[in-house]
Scaffold this active site. Structure first.
Site, PDB file in Angstrom:
ATOM      1  NE  ARG A 127      40.666  40.462  39.023  1.00  0.00           N
ATOM      2  CZ  ARG A 127      39.358  40.267  39.181  1.00  0.00           C
ATOM      3  NH1 ARG A 127      38.914  39.476  40.131  1.00  0.00           N
ATOM      4  NH2 ARG A 127      38.506  40.865  38.370  1.00  0.00           N
ATOM      5  CG  HIS A 154      40.356  45.038  41.357  1.00  0.00           C
ATOM      6  ND1 HIS A 154      39.116  44.450  41.349  1.00  0.00           N
ATOM      7  CD2 HIS A 154      40.942  44.626  40.212  1.00  0.00           C
ATOM      8  CE1 HIS A 154      38.957  43.719  40.255  1.00  0.00           C
ATOM      9  NE2 HIS A 154      40.062  43.794  39.558  1.00  0.00           N
ATOM     10  CG  ASP A 155      43.528  49.771  47.266  1.00  0.00           C
ATOM     11  OD1 ASP A 155      42.458  50.411  47.425  1.00  0.00           O
ATOM     12  OD2 ASP A 155      44.538  49.969  47.969  1.00  0.00           O
ATOM     13  CG  ASN A 200      32.553  41.587  44.211  1.00  0.00           C
ATOM     14  OD1 ASN A 200      32.076  40.853  43.358  1.00  0.00           O
ATOM     15  ND2 ASN A 200      31.968  41.781  45.348  1.00  0.00           N
ATOM     16  N   PRO A 212      39.227  48.294  34.174  1.00  0.00           N
ATOM     17  CG  PRO A 212      41.346  47.648  33.452  1.00  0.00           C
ATOM     18  CD  PRO A 212      40.631  48.312  34.574  1.00  0.00           C
ATOM     19  CG  HIS A 250      45.642  38.357  33.251  1.00  0.00           C
ATOM     20  ND1 HIS A 250      44.882  39.044  32.321  1.00  0.00           N
ATOM     21  CD2 HIS A 250      45.287  38.861  34.465  1.00  0.00           C
ATOM     22  CE1 HIS A 250      44.097  39.910  32.953  1.00  0.00           C
ATOM     23  NE2 HIS A 250      44.331  39.832  34.246  1.00  0.00           N
TER      24      HIS A 250
HETATM   25  C1  HEM Z   1      44.528  45.251  31.519  1.00  0.00           C
HETATM   26  C2  HEM Z   1      43.328  45.174  32.011  1.00  0.00           C
HETATM   27  C3  HEM Z   1      42.850  44.019  32.856  1.00  0.00           C
HETATM   28  C4  HEM Z   1      41.661  43.387  32.731  1.00  0.00           C
HETATM   29  C5  HEM Z   1      40.568  43.716  31.724  1.00  0.00           C
HETATM   30  C6  HEM Z   1      41.624  42.332  33.709  1.00  0.00           C
HETATM   31  C7  HEM Z   1      40.556  41.478  33.910  1.00  0.00           C
HETATM   32  C8  HEM Z   1      40.579  40.376  34.728  1.00  0.00           C
HETATM   33  C9  HEM Z   1      39.495  39.441  34.867  1.00  0.00           C
HETATM   34  C10 HEM Z   1      38.159  39.546  34.162  1.00  0.00           C
HETATM   35  C11 HEM Z   1      39.883  38.469  35.718  1.00  0.00           C
HETATM   36  C12 HEM Z   1      39.095  37.242  36.152  1.00  0.00           C
HETATM   37  C13 HEM Z   1      38.018  37.593  37.145  1.00  0.00           C
HETATM   38  C14 HEM Z   1      37.116  36.415  37.359  1.00  0.00           C
HETATM   39  O1  HEM Z   1      36.293  36.154  36.488  1.00  0.00           O
HETATM   40  O2  HEM Z   1      37.253  35.721  38.378  1.00  0.00           O
HETATM   41  C15 HEM Z   1      41.233  38.789  36.123  1.00  0.00           C
HETATM   42  C16 HEM Z   1      41.985  38.033  36.995  1.00  0.00           C
HETATM   43  C17 HEM Z   1      43.220  38.418  37.452  1.00  0.00           C
HETATM   44  N1  HEM Z   1      43.861  39.613  37.185  1.00  0.00           N
HETATM   45 FE1  HEM Z   1      43.369  40.921  35.750  1.00  0.00          FE
HETATM   46  N2  HEM Z   1      42.788  42.345  34.426  1.00  0.00           N
HETATM   47  C18 HEM Z   1      43.567  43.363  33.944  1.00  0.00           C
HETATM   48  C19 HEM Z   1      44.802  43.741  34.428  1.00  0.00           C
HETATM   49  C20 HEM Z   1      45.395  43.186  35.526  1.00  0.00           C
HETATM   50  C21 HEM Z   1      46.537  43.744  36.220  1.00  0.00           C
HETATM   51  C22 HEM Z   1      47.214  45.064  35.868  1.00  0.00           C
HETATM   52  C23 HEM Z   1      46.835  42.887  37.229  1.00  0.00           C
HETATM   53  C24 HEM Z   1      47.901  42.985  38.281  1.00  0.00           C
HETATM   54  C25 HEM Z   1      49.021  43.668  38.158  1.00  0.00           C
HETATM   55  C26 HEM Z   1      45.894  41.780  37.150  1.00  0.00           C
HETATM   56  C27 HEM Z   1      45.927  40.664  37.943  1.00  0.00           C
HETATM   57  C28 HEM Z   1      45.019  39.618  37.872  1.00  0.00           C
HETATM   58  C29 HEM Z   1      45.191  38.372  38.593  1.00  0.00           C
HETATM   59  C30 HEM Z   1      46.397  37.969  39.422  1.00  0.00           C
HETATM   60  C31 HEM Z   1      44.036  37.620  38.354  1.00  0.00           C
HETATM   61  C32 HEM Z   1      43.709  36.226  38.925  1.00  0.00           C
HETATM   62  C33 HEM Z   1      42.996  36.412  40.262  1.00  0.00           C
HETATM   63  C34 HEM Z   1      42.753  35.120  41.025  1.00  0.00           C
HETATM   64  O3  HEM Z   1      43.292  34.070  40.680  1.00  0.00           O
HETATM   65  O4  HEM Z   1      41.993  35.195  42.003  1.00  0.00           O
HETATM   66  N3  HEM Z   1      45.034  42.014  36.116  1.00  0.00           N
HETATM   67  N4  HEM Z   1      41.624  39.967  35.508  1.00  0.00           N
HETATM   68  C1  LIG Z   2      30.620  40.677  45.588  1.00  0.00           C
HETATM   69  O1  LIG Z   2      29.434  41.393  45.392  1.00  0.00           O
HETATM   70  C2  LIG Z   2      28.245  40.653  45.592  1.00  0.00           C
HETATM   71  C3  LIG Z   2      27.076  41.570  45.285  1.00  0.00           C
HETATM   72  O2  LIG Z   2      27.187  42.157  44.037  1.00  0.00           O
HETATM   73  C4  LIG Z   2      28.221  40.136  47.037  1.00  0.00           C
HETATM   74  O3  LIG Z   2      27.071  39.332  47.228  1.00  0.00           O
HETATM   75  C5  LIG Z   2      29.478  39.318  47.324  1.00  0.00           C
HETATM   76  O4  LIG Z   2      29.520  38.951  48.673  1.00  0.00           O
HETATM   77  C6  LIG Z   2      30.713  40.139  46.999  1.00  0.00           C
HETATM   78  N1  LIG Z   2      31.913  39.308  47.151  1.00  0.00           N
HETATM   79  C7  LIG Z   2      32.931  39.641  47.952  1.00  0.00           C
HETATM   80  C8  LIG Z   2      34.087  38.726  47.953  1.00  0.00           C
HETATM   81  O5  LIG Z   2      32.932  40.641  48.648  1.00  0.00           O
END
Ligand code: HEM
Ligand SMILES: *[C@@H]1O[C@H](CO)[C@@H](O)[C@H](O)[C@H]1NC(C)=O
Ligand SMILES: *[C@@H]1O[C@H](CO)[C@@H](O)[C@H](O)[C@H]1NC(C)=O
Ligand SMILES: *[C@@H]1O[C@H](CO)[C@@H](O)[C@H](O)[C@H]1NC(C)=O
Length: 330
Positions: free
Chosen positions: A65, A69-70, A97, A165, A195
């Site tokens: 992820r 993001h990068d 983040n 997104p 996901h």
């Molecule tokens: C299509 C649009 C996408 C949206 C709207 C989206 C949104 C999100 C959101 C909201 C989360 C959970 C964040 C949280 O609440 O902790 C998430 C997790 C994740 N996303 Fe996406 N994502 C998208 C595309 C992608 C893409 C392209 C990748 C990588 C190629 C990706 C990889 C991941 C992974 C691996 C996680 C789990 C992270 C973890 O376990 O720490 N996502 N994503």
């Molecule tokens: C994410 O952003 C919040 C402030 O919006 C900050 O307090 C937090 O440390 C940040 N988390 C990481 C992993 O950098």
């Protein structure tokens, strides 16, 4: 005549430069870019990451992820790794983040590489390699990571909000954001398959459970049995911002096809996941993936990841090679 000709040639050259300069940079990435300058870079990174991931396999999702993001904010230039300064709020401190974690893995890989060859390997390349290594260590797909990315010097929290997104993105928003990065509708579907691993916080989707349109209602496009289950066992209150929920229940650690199977059962966790079933093109890609083999999905994923890793990269003499991934060079 002559002047006119020179003028038009210059104009054509100018046009060419303007048209292709962005995509041409990606051409400078190449396999084994550090072969002559830091021969062991890739194996040092692999060994470092294997140690971490074998102890904490859930960090593979975090690394994947972070790379996404990068690349989506500005370019794949390590900007996500920069920390905020007294006069700038960086990407990593923007709302999306919340679940970015594992920055220490990047630091560990960078230190190991710096020890061997100081000032040579960029943080952007390290992040791209770490994401690939981490995912392949949990038996996910393996993709090629051509290297030669340079690090950017700018990281803005505001851009993380507009370029990433959001979980409530509609299909048209998703298509637009991906095409803006040179990625196709197929890439959108395939990459969303990330996901299949990892977790989310309740806050990323609890509006679907508790207050979808502002009248205390539930998202009708979410399977009601699944929604009830989430409310009883996971996100017990609308304000829960700490509980983590797997996006692919039962196999959050395995790169498989079940994320796509769930989408067709109206069990995608985010609105953006569910949105992929709302257009005929994206839905048919999902159906093809579900009917195909796991091997095919992994190959498609690898292909799209390599594309994602090339987004607008800085190469050659652009940017810099950061000494410390969290700080621009002084
Ligand atoms: C299509 C649009 C996408 C949206 C709207 C989206 C949104 C999100 C959101 C909201 C989360 C959970 C964040 C949280 O609440 O902790 C998430 C997790 C994740 N996303 Fe996406 N994502 C998208 C595309 C992608 C893409 C392209 C990748 C990588 C190629 C990706 C990889 C991941 C992974 C691996 C996680 C789990 C992270 C973890 O376990 O720490 N996502 N994503
Ligand atoms: C994410 O952003 C919040 C402030 O919006 C900050 O307090 C937090 O440390 C940040 N988390 C990481 C992993 O950098
Ligand atoms: C739902 O959202 C609306 C509008 O934001 C708000 O006024 C209302 O209090 C919320 N209802 C619940 C049950 O949270
Ligand atoms: C999470 O929820 C708690 C309690 O409702 C609140 O105090 C805190 O500010 C919230 N944190 C974030 C990051 O929204």
């Amino acid at each position: 005549m002559a002047i006119q000709k020179v003028g038009s040639v210059l104009f054509l050259q100018f046009l060419l430069v303007v048209l292709v300069s962005d995509s041409i940079n990606a051409q400078y990435l190449r396999q084994g870019y550090y072969k002559n300058t830091c021969l062991d870079a890739e194996s040092i990174i692999w060994k470092t990451i294997r140690q971490y991931i074998s102890r904490a396999p859930t960090l593979a999702a975090a690394m994947l992820r972070m790379h996404f993001h990068d690349c989506f904010v500005r370019r794949c230039d390590g900007s996500v790794l920069l920390k905020s300064t007294s006069n700038n709020q960086a990407e990593k401190d923007a709302t999306p983040n919340l679940s970015l974690r594992g920055f220490d893995l990047i630091d560990a890989a960078k230190s190991a590489v710096e020890y061997k060859c100081p000032g040579v390997v960029s943080c952007a390349d390290i992040l791209a390699l770490v994401a690939r290594d981490a995912v392949s260590i949990i038996n996910g797909p393996f993709w090629e990571v051509p290297t030669g990315r340079r690090d950017g010097r700018v990281s803005l929290a505001s851009e993380a909000l507009t370029k990433l997104p959001p979980p409530f993105a509609s299909i048209s928003q998703l298509k637009l954001m991906f095409s803006g990065k040179g990625l196709s509708v197929k890439d959108l579907v395939v990459l969303s398959g990330a996901h299949t691993i990892g977790v989310s916080h309740c806050s990323s989707f609890s509006n679907r459970l508790y207050n979808f349109t502002g009248v205390g209602d539930q998202d009708p496009s979410l399977d009601s049995e699944y929604a009830a289950n989430l409310k009883t066992n996971k996100c017990k209150s609308p304000n829960d911002n700490t509980t983590k929920v797997e996006m692919d229940p039962g196999s959050r650690g395995t790169f498989d096809l079940s994320y796509f199977t769930l989408l067709l059962k109206r069990r995608g966790l985010f609105e953006s996941d569910a949105a992929l079933t709302t257009s005929t093109t994206t839905k048919s890609f999902i159906q093809q993936l579900v009917q195909g083999s796991l091997k095919d999905f992994l190959a498609e994923f690898a292909n799209s990841m390599e594309k994602m890793g090339r987004i607008n990269v800085k190469t050659g003499t652009q940017g810099e090679i950061r000494k410390v991934c969290a700080l621009v060079n002084t």
